[in-house]
Design an enzyme around this catalytic site. Structure first.
Site, PDB file in Angstrom:
ATOM      1  NE  ARG A 154      30.577  33.613  84.830  1.00  0.00           N
ATOM      2  CZ  ARG A 154      31.483  33.467  84.897  1.00  0.00           C
ATOM      3  NH1 ARG A 154      32.405  32.889  83.904  1.00  0.00           N
ATOM      4  NH2 ARG A 154      32.456  33.658  85.886  1.00  0.00           N
ATOM      5  CE1 TYR A 159      32.350  30.940  81.281  1.00  0.00           C
ATOM      6  CE2 TYR A 159      30.473  31.759  80.292  1.00  0.00           C
ATOM      7  CZ  TYR A 159      31.129  31.319  81.222  1.00  0.00           C
ATOM      8  OH  TYR A 159      30.183  30.699  82.137  1.00  0.00           O
ATOM      9  CD  GLN A 205      26.394  41.158  88.555  1.00  0.00           C
ATOM     10  OE1 GLN A 205      26.201  41.725  89.330  1.00  0.00           O
ATOM     11  NE2 GLN A 205      26.707  41.837  87.153  1.00  0.00           N
ATOM     12  CB  SER A 250      31.451  34.558  89.476  1.00  0.00           C
ATOM     13  OG  SER A 250      31.399  35.097  88.247  1.00  0.00           O
ATOM     14  CG  ASP A 272      28.477  33.706  87.769  1.00  0.00           C
ATOM     15  OD1 ASP A 272      28.663  32.773  87.582  1.00  0.00           O
ATOM     16  OD2 ASP A 272      28.816  34.793  87.161  1.00  0.00           O
TER      17      ASP A 272
END
Length: 407
Positions: A123, A229, A129, A135, A132
């Site tokens: 990520r 994370y 992005q 997200s 993702d």
């Protein structure tokens, strides 16, 4: 021959999302691809079969969607029956629970099916992005968590000044301030509550405060892990965290928890003692509730538990599905980004295991498990690198060059 992409109807009872929506269908067709949608796949997301047909897709039965597609897009890991129907050379794309069920990835590798698991996506790479899913879906879940909490809470969220008197605003604590947590904070703030946010990652402080919330400092020195994370905490850090959170929890009316570590049991942040000491009417929304456990003691996936001391614990593991239309729109765009990145200059599907995005995203391709984390989970040896071994002459030449460069 054009690339054929299919989307299947999800098999899980609580799943309402669909992997491809009519808008992305149009875009894929415009790019020269063919799209197959299993009959009824989008109904729970308010996309009927006719909307897909108007977008140019063919609405087909499940067998056709599985047998004719080059790329099969799903939300969740399909059943064994579906996995067994896939054939060599096909690509399966979705939230495949690869680190939780690595044996399923080995099953696909044995069939020479390429599996792209969104949980594995690196990520922190900027061009990843748009792919993702974690997200995009976490954002939906965080928003919905605040709404669910406000609906379950027996009082107003904002301060209310009336002729009959003034009602104090709710105090909301969000544990874990990643994408989901920040969206929960922003939504609860807009609803008028007093907000606090807690995270073991120091970098979260500025983001929390920018939304008008108070950041609660953690005793864990730095809980940031790789890939954006939080890392798994040690037993000592977990005990310290639980102790410091106990006081914060007792002082709040609504607690939303969002902490997850992909492939691992969610960290227990709210102990049974904290649940027992919570005020009557307190609402917990646990976005990490799962069969592996959750952030809140006693939480159960897809269930609401009311304790003897009148505390409500909502298992919010699938809240993105409750906003199925919006969640599907975002998910479909993530799917489209991955498919576009797989198409080479000749218009063919190609997965490059050396590519910095696909080396992470891809669980298996060409009959080989290539993701390092997945290989570790399956107790497989690391794949050999492509770098040729250097002989002594090469090493001496390199050392000489380094010496000159240092000078």
């Amino acid at each position: 021959m054009s690339i054929v992409v299919s989307a299947l109807k999800e098999e899980q009872p609580h799943e309402k999302r669909v992997a491809i929506d009519p808008d992305v269908t149009k875009r894929l067709i415009k790019a020269g691809m063919k799209v197959l949608i299993e009959k009824g796949a989008g109904v729970a997301s308010y996309y009927n079969d006719e909307s897909y047909q108007k977008a140019g897709a063919e609405v087909v039965d499940r067998q056709t969607a599985l047998s004719q597609a080059n790329v099969v897009a799903v939300i969740n890991l399909p059943s064994d029956e579906t996995l067994n129907a896939l054939k060599s050379g096909q690509v399966l794309l979705g939230l495949l629970s690869s680190l939780i069920k690595p044996e399923k990835m080995q099953q696909l590798a044995d069939k020479k099916v390429s599996a792209l698991s969104f949980e594995l996506l690196p990520r922190t790479i900027s061009r990843a992005q748009t792919m993702d899913v974690l997200s995009s879906q976490s954002s939906v879940a965080g928003y919905k968590a605040a709404l669910v909490a406000s609906d379950a809470y027996s009082k107003y969220f904002p301060m209310m000044i009336t002729a009959a008197g003034t009602v104090k605003p709710a105090k909301v604590l969000v544990l874990g301030t990643g994408v989901a947590g920040l969206q929960a904070i922003g939504t609860a703030k807009r609803l008028g509550a007093i907000i606090s946010g807690y995270d073991v990652r120091p970098a979260s402080k500025g983001e929390v405060e920018s939304l008008g919330a108070t950041f609660l400092t953690s005793s864990v020195s730095n809980g940031a892990g790789s890939g954006g994370y939080a890392r798994a905490l040690t037993a000592e850090e977990t005990a310290a965290q639980q102790k410091e959170l106990a006081g914060f929890i007792a002082d709040n009316d609504v607690i939303i928890t969002t902490a997850q570590v992909p492939g691992h049991k969610p960290p227990l942040m709210v102990t049974q003692e904290s649940v027992d000491n919570a005020k009557p009417g307190t609402v917990f929304v646990d976005l990490a509730a799962s069969d592996l456990g959750g952030n809140v003691s006693g939480s159960k996936p897809d269930e609401t538990v009311t304790t003897d001391n009148q505390v409500m614990i909502i298992g919010g593991n699938n809240l993105a599905s409750e906003l199925s239309n919006s969640a599907s729109q975002l998910y479909a765009k993530n799917v489209q980004s991955v498919i576009n990145a797989m198409v080479d200059k000749d218009g063919n599907l190609a997965i490059d295991p050396k590519d910095d995005v696909f080396s992470g995203l891809t669980a298996t391709t060409n009959g080989e498990i290539i993701n390092p984390r997945l290989r570790e989970a399956l107790k497989l040896d690391p794949l050999p690198t492509d770098e040729p071994a250097k002989d002594e002459t090469d090493e001496k030449a390199d050392q000489s060059a380094e010496s000159k460069g240092a000078e």
